[in-house]
Design a protein around this motif. Structure first.
Motif, mmCIF file in Angstrom:
data_model
loop_
_atom_site.group_PDB
_atom_site.id
_atom_site.type_symbol
_atom_site.label_atom_id
_atom_site.label_comp_id
_atom_site.label_asym_id
_atom_site.label_seq_id
_atom_site.Cartn_x
_atom_site.Cartn_y
_atom_site.Cartn_z
ATOM 1 N N GLU A 62 -61.664 21.099 -44.425
ATOM 2 C CA GLU A 62 -60.855 22.064 -43.690
ATOM 3 C C GLU A 62 -60.643 21.532 -42.279
ATOM 4 O OE1 GLU A 62 -64.412 25.094 -42.223
ATOM 5 O OE2 GLU A 62 -63.180 25.620 -43.965
ATOM 6 N N GLY A 63 -59.427 21.736 -41.767
ATOM 7 C CA GLY A 63 -59.084 21.195 -40.468
ATOM 8 C C GLY A 63 -59.806 21.899 -39.330
ATOM 9 N N LEU A 64 -60.075 21.156 -38.275
ATOM 10 C CA LEU A 64 -60.629 21.764 -37.070
ATOM 11 C C LEU A 64 -59.554 22.594 -36.392
ATOM 12 C CD1 LEU A 64 -62.695 18.817 -35.510
ATOM 13 C CD2 LEU A 64 -63.451 20.570 -37.127
ATOM 14 N N ALA A 65 -59.981 23.515 -35.547
ATOM 15 C CA ALA A 65 -59.034 24.348 -34.812
ATOM 16 C C ALA A 65 -58.132 23.482 -33.935
ATOM 17 C CB ALA A 65 -59.787 25.363 -33.961
ATOM 18 N N GLU A 66 -56.922 23.960 -33.696
ATOM 19 C CA GLU A 66 -55.988 23.228 -32.858
ATOM 20 C C GLU A 66 -56.585 22.990 -31.470
ATOM 21 O OE1 GLU A 66 -53.084 21.883 -33.563
ATOM 22 O OE2 GLU A 66 -53.222 22.510 -35.672
ATOM 23 N N ALA A 67 -56.303 21.827 -30.928
ATOM 24 C CA ALA A 67 -56.831 21.493 -29.609
ATOM 25 C C ALA A 67 -56.201 22.396 -28.548
ATOM 26 C CB ALA A 67 -56.546 20.029 -29.291
ATOM 27 N N PRO A 68 -56.981 22.859 -27.573
ATOM 28 C CA PRO A 68 -56.413 23.684 -26.505
ATOM 29 C C PRO A 68 -55.480 22.866 -25.633
ATOM 30 C CG PRO A 68 -58.684 23.106 -26.005
ATOM 31 C CD PRO A 68 -58.425 22.626 -27.400
ATOM 32 N N ALA A 69 -54.620 23.581 -24.933
ATOM 33 C CA ALA A 69 -53.682 22.905 -24.035
ATOM 34 C C ALA A 69 -54.447 22.299 -22.865
ATOM 35 C CB ALA A 69 -52.626 23.879 -23.530
ATOM 36 N N GLY A 70 -54.080 21.080 -22.519
ATOM 37 C CA GLY A 70 -54.746 20.411 -21.407
ATOM 38 C C GLY A 70 -54.195 20.844 -20.060
ATOM 39 N N GLU A 71 -54.966 20.629 -19.031
ATOM 40 C CA GLU A 71 -54.516 20.956 -17.687
ATOM 41 C C GLU A 71 -53.489 19.934 -17.205
ATOM 42 O OE1 GLU A 71 -57.903 21.110 -15.216
ATOM 43 O OE2 GLU A 71 -58.824 22.820 -16.243
ATOM 44 N N VAL A 72 -52.540 20.417 -16.426
ATOM 45 C CA VAL A 72 -51.540 19.516 -15.845
ATOM 46 C C VAL A 72 -52.234 18.655 -14.794
ATOM 47 C CG1 VAL A 72 -49.383 19.363 -14.566
ATOM 48 C CG2 VAL A 72 -49.715 21.182 -16.253
ATOM 49 N N PRO A 73 -52.185 17.335 -14.939
ATOM 50 C CA PRO A 73 -52.905 16.484 -13.985
ATOM 51 C C PRO A 73 -52.312 16.575 -12.584
ATOM 52 C CG PRO A 73 -51.495 15.164 -15.426
ATOM 53 C CD PRO A 73 -51.463 16.556 -15.966
ATOM 54 N N GLU A 74 -53.169 16.601 -11.617
ATOM 55 C CA GLU A 74 -52.724 16.618 -10.230
ATOM 56 C C GLU A 74 -52.312 15.209 -9.807
ATOM 57 O OE1 GLU A 74 -55.740 18.208 -7.777
ATOM 58 O OE2 GLU A 74 -55.772 20.182 -8.750
ATOM 59 N N PRO A 75 -51.293 15.101 -8.980
ATOM 60 C CA PRO A 75 -50.865 13.764 -8.546
ATOM 61 C C PRO A 75 -51.948 13.085 -7.705
ATOM 62 C CG PRO A 75 -49.729 15.480 -7.311
ATOM 63 C CD PRO A 75 -50.449 16.177 -8.417
ATOM 64 N N VAL A 76 -52.072 11.791 -7.910
ATOM 65 C CA VAL A 76 -53.087 11.003 -7.216
ATOM 66 C C VAL A 76 -52.393 9.865 -6.482
ATOM 67 C CG1 VAL A 76 -55.172 9.609 -7.465
ATOM 68 C CG2 VAL A 76 -54.806 11.581 -8.973
ATOM 69 N N THR A 77 -52.812 9.630 -5.266
ATOM 70 C CA THR A 77 -52.262 8.535 -4.478
ATOM 71 C C THR A 77 -53.337 7.484 -4.259
ATOM 72 O OG1 THR A 77 -50.754 10.033 -3.335
ATOM 73 C CG2 THR A 77 -51.158 7.896 -2.311
ATOM 74 N N ALA A 78 -52.960 6.228 -4.444
ATOM 75 C CA ALA A 78 -53.901 5.133 -4.241
ATOM 76 C C ALA A 78 -53.218 4.033 -3.442
ATOM 77 C CB ALA A 78 -54.395 4.589 -5.577
ATOM 78 N N ARG A 79 -54.007 3.334 -2.691
ATOM 79 C CA ARG A 79 -53.471 2.262 -1.864
ATOM 80 C C ARG A 79 -53.600 0.941 -2.613
ATOM 81 N NH1 ARG A 79 -55.576 1.946 4.151
ATOM 82 N NH2 ARG A 79 -54.362 3.897 4.128
ATOM 83 N N PRO A 80 -52.522 0.183 -2.752
ATOM 84 C CA PRO A 80 -52.593 -1.110 -3.454
ATOM 85 C C PRO A 80 -53.518 -2.084 -2.735
ATOM 86 C CG PRO A 80 -50.324 -0.376 -3.180
ATOM 87 C CD PRO A 80 -51.165 0.508 -2.327
ATOM 88 N N GLN A 81 -53.948 -3.083 -3.453
ATOM 89 C CA GLN A 81 -54.822 -4.091 -2.884
ATOM 90 C C GLN A 81 -54.080 -4.893 -1.806
ATOM 91 O OE1 GLN A 81 -56.247 -6.467 -6.105
ATOM 92 N NE2 GLN A 81 -57.502 -4.841 -6.982
ATOM 93 N N GLN A 82 -54.844 -5.358 -0.841
ATOM 94 C CA GLN A 82 -54.259 -6.171 0.209
ATOM 95 C C GLN A 82 -53.998 -7.584 -0.325
ATOM 96 O OE1 GLN A 82 -53.376 -5.054 3.284
ATOM 97 N NE2 GLN A 82 -53.981 -3.014 2.548
ATOM 98 N N VAL A 83 -52.789 -8.063 -0.129
ATOM 99 C CA VAL A 83 -52.408 -9.397 -0.602
ATOM 100 C C VAL A 83 -51.808 -10.187 0.554
ATOM 101 C CG1 VAL A 83 -52.023 -8.630 -2.968
ATOM 102 C CG2 VAL A 83 -50.151 -8.510 -1.318
ATOM 103 N N LYS A 84 -51.694 -11.488 0.345
ATOM 104 C CA LYS A 84 -51.137 -12.367 1.359
ATOM 105 C C LYS A 84 -49.844 -12.980 0.841
ATOM 106 C CE LYS A 84 -55.655 -13.574 3.327
ATOM 107 N NZ LYS A 84 -56.594 -14.679 3.665
ATOM 108 N N GLY A 85 -48.892 -13.136 1.750
ATOM 109 C CA GLY A 85 -47.617 -13.720 1.386
ATOM 110 C C GLY A 85 -46.518 -12.676 1.331
ATOM 111 N N LYS A 86 -45.290 -13.055 1.771
ATOM 112 C CA LYS A 86 -44.192 -12.094 1.835
ATOM 113 C C LYS A 86 -43.798 -11.584 0.445
ATOM 114 C CE LYS A 86 -42.147 -13.848 6.132
ATOM 115 N NZ LYS A 86 -40.921 -14.406 6.773
ATOM 116 N N ILE A 87 -43.679 -12.497 -0.508
ATOM 117 C CA ILE A 87 -43.268 -12.078 -1.852
ATOM 118 C C ILE A 87 -44.340 -11.191 -2.477
ATOM 119 C CG2 ILE A 87 -42.684 -12.879 -4.171
ATOM 120 C CD1 ILE A 87 -41.491 -15.353 -2.921
ATOM 121 N N ALA A 88 -45.600 -11.573 -2.257
ATOM 122 C CA ALA A 88 -46.688 -10.772 -2.828
ATOM 123 C C ALA A 88 -46.711 -9.379 -2.207
ATOM 124 C CB ALA A 88 -48.022 -11.481 -2.608
ATOM 125 N N GLU A 89 -46.461 -9.302 -0.903
ATOM 126 C CA GLU A 89 -46.450 -7.992 -0.253
ATOM 127 C C GLU A 89 -45.318 -7.127 -0.778
ATOM 128 O OE1 GLU A 89 -46.243 -8.829 3.873
ATOM 129 O OE2 GLU A 89 -48.349 -9.428 4.063
#
Length: 453
Positions: free
Chosen positions: A341-368
């Motif tokens: 017999e199947g398990l109960a339907e999965a509950p609705a998940g929470e809407v993820p909150e937006p997350v901001t992250a800073r990219p790694q520091q790199v060297k060089g104009k093209i890399a930046e």
């Protein structure tokens, strides 16, 4: 006819089975021993216990397991159960308890099986004296049971089992409910008839005779009778057979097959004890825990490896209710198969909150200029379609449209249209993705994620 009483040392036998898969193979032999210890096939594998085996040199092999062992009159006197591949030795299971079980089944009754969660070994009298069996008690046992050759000695006591705290390894069993009990069959007969009741045991511990009272447990209750399938994984209750091997208490859920959902998070053959910090002692509790977790949501698992019980491990898995069925299957005696017999339907998940992250520091104009656009792409495949050679791939993608959330990646990372995509931004933020397009000729795949995350 089942005639366990005709299994006598020196009896000429015929083993009628399908030896090595050949139809109707007939092997001959002579019963050499009636009191061989149950063969040991290795830790973690099925091993019989609390029974004698019958030994003969009939050279049986795989395919004849469960075949009847016949005497010259056609009576079944034993059941073929195993062999030693390095010799001609064959091992047969005695019939007394099988005959009882068959009779109960023929009458439509349940087959009761009792256990006090103890493994006994049969020791001859001279060896039992080393465990403290006195000459006076030995003389008494020989008088009351002149055909006996020894006594039952406690080898293992299951932790948190029925006899834990009452019996210890090395205890010599003398009486059960006031009757001398020195063989496996009389002991098993009492246990099978006293399930749920207390029995009185008289033992000799280091030469001191003492009495103990132990409740008889149900052997069926510590044998798996249900399993859960979820995310291609198969799990069931941790069984008594394995618990006695590793000297662990019965509890938790055995990971029989890690499948798609647990392949990267739990070790093979491990035991799950907690889900998100809550204890899980049975397969029913595990099923209830799975029903509370939304799809594509991470959850924490605490596991132990039976060979290292004092080193629990905590890992993270992601719920999968998309690719595979989620169901619980239970055994129903009298029916073929295990109805699910199947398990109960999965509950609705929470809407993820937006997350901001800073990219790694790199060297060089093209890399930046490109650093903000690079993301890691992880791709997992539940079914190996289109000739893919693996199930896990990882590579680097480039964000080509930040407003629409489009990422360009190579086809060596996203090999097919069937799978789960995870994007990792700035080596710290994980976001679910979806395959939008696969170019049929060029090495290009297009993935989309939600920019709001």
């Amino acid at each position: 006819p089942l005639r366990p009483d005709l299994a006598v040392q020196g009896t000429e036998i015929r083993l009628v089975g399908s030896d090595a898969g050949e139809k109707v193979s007939i092997l001959s032999g002579t019963l050499a021993r009636l009191d061989r210890d149950a063969p040991v096939y290795g830790i973690g594998r099925y091993n019989d216990f609390n029974t004698f085996y019958i030994q003969a040199a009939s050279s049986s092999s795989g395919g004849s397991s469960g075949s009847p062992v016949l005497d010259v009159h056609g009576n079944v006197i034993a059941l073929n159960a195993g062999s030693n591949r390095r010799a001609a030795s064959s091992f047969f299971l005695p019939l007394p308890r099988i005959k009882r079980a068959l009779g109960l089944l023929q009458m439509g009754n349940e087959v009761s099986r009792g256990s006090i969660h103890v493994t006994f070994l049969h020791k001859p009298y001279d060896e039992a004296s080393r465990y403290g069996l006195s000459p006076e008690i030995e003389s008494e046992l020989r008088q009351t049971q002149p055909d006996g050759t020894g006594v039952l000695v406690v080898d293992r006591v299951l932790k948190a089992g029925k006899a834990d705290g009452a019996l210890e390894p090395g205890d010599v069993l003398l009486e059960v409910n006031g009757a001398h009990t020195t063989e496996f069959v009389p002991l098993e007969a009492i246990l099978d008839d006293e399930v749920g009741q207390e029995i009185r045991l008289k033992i000799s511990r280091g030469g001191t005779v003492m009495e103990k009272t132990v409740e008889v447990g149900d052997l069926h209750a510590v044998s798996p009778s249900a399993y859960v399938e979820i995310g291609d994984a198969v799990l069931h209750d941790y069984p008594y057979q394995l618990a006695r091997h590793y000297e662990l208490p019965i509890g938790g859920v055995q990971v029989a097959n890690r499948g798609y959902m647990f392949k990267n998070s739990v070790p093979a053959k491990s035991v799950i004890t907690h889900i998100d910090g809550e204890p899980v002692d049975s397969i029913s509790e595990f099923a209830e825990a799975m029903e509370r977790i939304p799809d594509r949501t991470d959850f924490r698992i605490r596991t132990i490896v039976p060979s290292e019980p004092h080193r629990p491990r905590v890992s993270t898995a992601r719920m999968d209710r998309n690719w595979f069925p989620a169901r619980i299957c239970r055994r129903h005696d009298g029916q073929r198969g295990w109805p699910c017999e199947g398990l109960a339907e999965a509950p609705a998940g929470e809407v993820p909150e937006p997350v901001t992250a800073r990219p790694q520091q790199v060297k060089g104009k093209i890399a930046e200029q490109l650093a903000d656009a690079f993301v890691r792409v992880d791709f997992e495949i539940p079914y190996r379609t289109n000739g893919v050679y693996g199930a896990n791939f990882s590579g680097i993608g480039v964000v080509v449209d930040a407003k629409k959330g489009l990422v360009l990646v190579d086809r060596d990372t996203v090999t097919t249209g069937l799978g789960d995509v995870t994007l990792v931004f700035a080596s710290s933020v994980e976001v679910d993705g979806e395959i939008v397009a696969l170019h049929p000729r060029h090495n290009l795949a297009l993935i989309q994620y939600s920019p709001s995350t």
